[in-house]
Enzyme design. Structure first.
Site, PDB file in Angstrom:
ATOM      1  N   HIS A 155     -80.402  16.099-145.457  1.00  0.00           N
ATOM      2  CA  HIS A 155     -80.623  15.699-146.842  1.00  0.00           C
ATOM      3  C   HIS A 155     -82.112  15.449-147.083  1.00  0.00           C
ATOM      4  O   HIS A 155     -82.811  14.919-146.219  1.00  0.00           O
ATOM      5  CB  HIS A 155     -79.839  14.431-147.175  1.00  0.00           C
ATOM      6  CG  HIS A 155     -78.366  14.550-146.946  1.00  0.00           C
ATOM      7  ND1 HIS A 155     -77.502  14.961-147.924  1.00  0.00           N
ATOM      8  CD2 HIS A 155     -77.612  14.339-145.838  1.00  0.00           C
ATOM      9  CE1 HIS A 155     -76.277  14.990-147.443  1.00  0.00           C
ATOM     10  NE2 HIS A 155     -76.318  14.611-146.169  1.00  0.00           N
TER      11      HIS A 155
ATOM     12  N   ASP B  93     -78.210  15.461-155.245  1.00  0.00           N
ATOM     13  CA  ASP B  93     -77.894  14.727-154.011  1.00  0.00           C
ATOM     14  C   ASP B  93     -78.859  13.555-153.822  1.00  0.00           C
ATOM     15  O   ASP B  93     -80.073  13.726-153.812  1.00  0.00           O
ATOM     16  CB  ASP B  93     -77.983  15.721-152.842  1.00  0.00           C
ATOM     17  CG  ASP B  93     -77.892  15.073-151.477  1.00  0.00           C
ATOM     18  OD1 ASP B  93     -77.403  13.939-151.382  1.00  0.00           O
ATOM     19  OD2 ASP B  93     -78.320  15.721-150.498  1.00  0.00           O
TER      20      ASP B  93
END
Length: 516
Positions: free
Chosen positions: A368, A194
């Site tokens: 994130h 990611d």
């Protein structure tokens, strides 16, 4: 695409060079696994478009090889495309975490799509087929039941992280760093990781810091009604808001379809246990302001979301009061800054106090990982090759640079675009071509037949307006019948331009007669 026999192929149909429509395909001879199937929400220039999908054409001739669709977690950019995929491609089984499964089933019911078999994903699950051995590890994200996976083939092991952050004091379970390290110690050939926050330095704030900040705002505003907007999918945030309201003797009213749906799913899954804290808007209007919290969608300034309608005075059930306190427990997604600012200005104009996320009030944190968390993941997994995923190009490039800083040679990193394919064999990994992965547009019930020409025409009409000449014609006698009707929208003020319209009518009359 040029590949050799017995190679393992890795390809992204979506998620590269963009934030959204994540979809990755791993093929080993006669078996295929798909990882995630998300949507991307349209940018402003895609007029009239509801969703942007990945192109599933590549999979149509390979349905007999597909062994399943694996879901990492339940966010729209990872599950939103599933109803459209199932209408085009036969998927025998979906492997999905608990909350993701419930969200997917809701989507399938809404679109009247038959659900395939579901198998729950957890850390105990092992998927074993002739070509693949797949295991899972828990990650920390802004939605419960988030997982990464290790996919082992005869040519090596691929790790796909899903969305993650490294939060050492999370609200939910701690990420299984030990299992990640153990997988890394066994040997990982390729890491797909990611990249969303690859440009943000340091570590991201813990969700527990957000909880403390929200608790302080509630305590300092005991005598006002609180209106709180956040992402409906951030179920950990919602559970803490419920707890904070309970501690401050407040009942909760939910507004917004996605908020109501996700609260209900959180109850079903046991994340929210206090059902009695939720009341109706009618009940809330009869209570003292200090005993009420309105929990709503609209943290991104969406025009039709609950908070936007409350702010501009068009909400049917809730009217703002000057004594209200409004909390934005979110950050604007890139591209939404202007919409969010407009909503905040409308709130200030009505005299309410507004709290947004900043250094003084840390009332939101990303799900994130920032740069240092991404480096830690690379060190834990210790891959031979690296491919950044899930991010705009600048994010992918920054993540590639982080991998190089973590001692992965640049020639063993891959900065790819949607449709690019990698081939993995016992000698290594190389890029082998592009299968084509264009965007597919959804406009209401129309899917895929809205091309660039249609979008271009919509832009012309939006910028320059539209003018239509309606003519009744007798085709047998080849002559015009009656008066020509000129209709225009977004072009001129009709009442002030009668002369121009008469001239247009005359031009149409002459042109049609000439053609007849």
């Amino acid at each position: 695409m040029i590949s050799k026999d017995n190679e393992t192929l890795i390809c992204a149909l979506g998620g590269l060079g963009e934030v959204g429509k994540n979809m990755y395909v791993v093929t080993d001879e006669d078996e295929i696994f798909i990882i995630d199937c998300g949507v991307k929400f349209p940018e402003e220039n895609l007029l009239g478009i509801d969703y942007v999908l990945a192109d599933y054409t590549h999979l149509k001739g390979l349905e007999d090889k597909i062994k399943g669709l694996i879901i990492t977690h339940g966010h729209e950019d990872h599950i939103g495309g599933i109803p459209f995929l199932l209408q085009n491609i036969n998927i025998p089984v979906i492997y999905a975490p608990n909350i993701a499964e419930r969200l997917i089933r809701n989507k399938l019911e809404e679109r009247n799509v038959k659900a395939p078999k579901f198998i729950p994903v957890n850390e105990d699950l092992h998927i074993k087929t002739k070509r693949f051995n797949i295991e899972f590890f828990t990650t920390t994200h802004s939605i419960p039941d988030s997982f990464g996976m290790a996919i082992t083939t005869k040519n090596g092991t691929i790790v796909e992280t899903g969305d993650f952050k490294i939060d050492l004091t999370p609200i939910g379970p701690v990420a299984n760093l030990g299992k990640m390290a153990a997988i890394g110690n066994k040997g990982v050939t390729l890491l797909l990781s990611d990249s969303t926050n690859a440009l943000v330095p340091g570590f991201s704030n813990s969700e527990s810091i957000v909880d403390e900040a929200l608790g302080e705002i509630f305590a300092e505003n005991r005598h006002t009604r609180i209106i709180l907007a956040t992402f409906a999918s951030n179920i950990y945030r919602l559970t803490h808001i419920v707890q904070t309201c309970r501690e401050n003797n407040r009942k909760i009213v939910t507004f917004g379809r996605s908020m109501v749906t996700n609260i209900e799913i959180a109850k079903q899954c046991g994340y929210i246990k206090d059902d009695g804290i939720f009341i109706t808007s009618e009940e809330a209007n009869k209570m003292k302001p200090e005993n009420v919290c309105l929990l709503c969608t609209g943290s991104q300034g969406e025009p039709l979301a609950a908070l936007s309608r409350i702010a501009n005075g068009t909400h049917k059930q809730i009217k703002l009061r000057p004594t209200d306190t409004v909390i934005f427990s979110s950050n604007p997604i890139p591209g939404n800054n202007a919409s969010v600012a407009k909503t905040i200005n409308q709130l200030y104009l009505q005299g309410v106090e507004v709290f947004v996320n900043n250094a003084e009030n840390e009332i939101h944190t990303s799900g994130h990982g920032n740069k240092d968390e991404l480096k830690l993941m690379i060190r834990l997994i210790n891959p031979e090759y690296f491919m950044p995923i899930h991010g705009e190009y600048r994010m992918l490039k920054a993540h590639q640079d982080l991998a190089i800083d973590c001692d992965i040679p640049k020639e063993k990193t891959f900065l790819l675009s949607n449709g690019d394919a990698l081939a993995m064999n016992k000698e290594g990994i190389r890029k082998v071509g592009n299968i084509g992965a264009d965007d597919v547009y959804v406009d209401g019930n129309r899917i895929g037949d809205i091309g660039n020409i249609v979008i271009r025409d919509r832009k012309i009409m939006a910028n320059d307006g539209i003018l239509v000449a309606i003519c009744n014609i007798n085709m047998e006698e080849k002559k015009l019948l009656g008066k020509i009707n000129i209709t225009t929208r977004g072009f001129i003020l009709v009442n002030e331009n009668e002369k121009l319209l008469n001239e247009i009518e005359q031009i149409v009359y002459n042109t049609v007669n000439k053609e007849l």
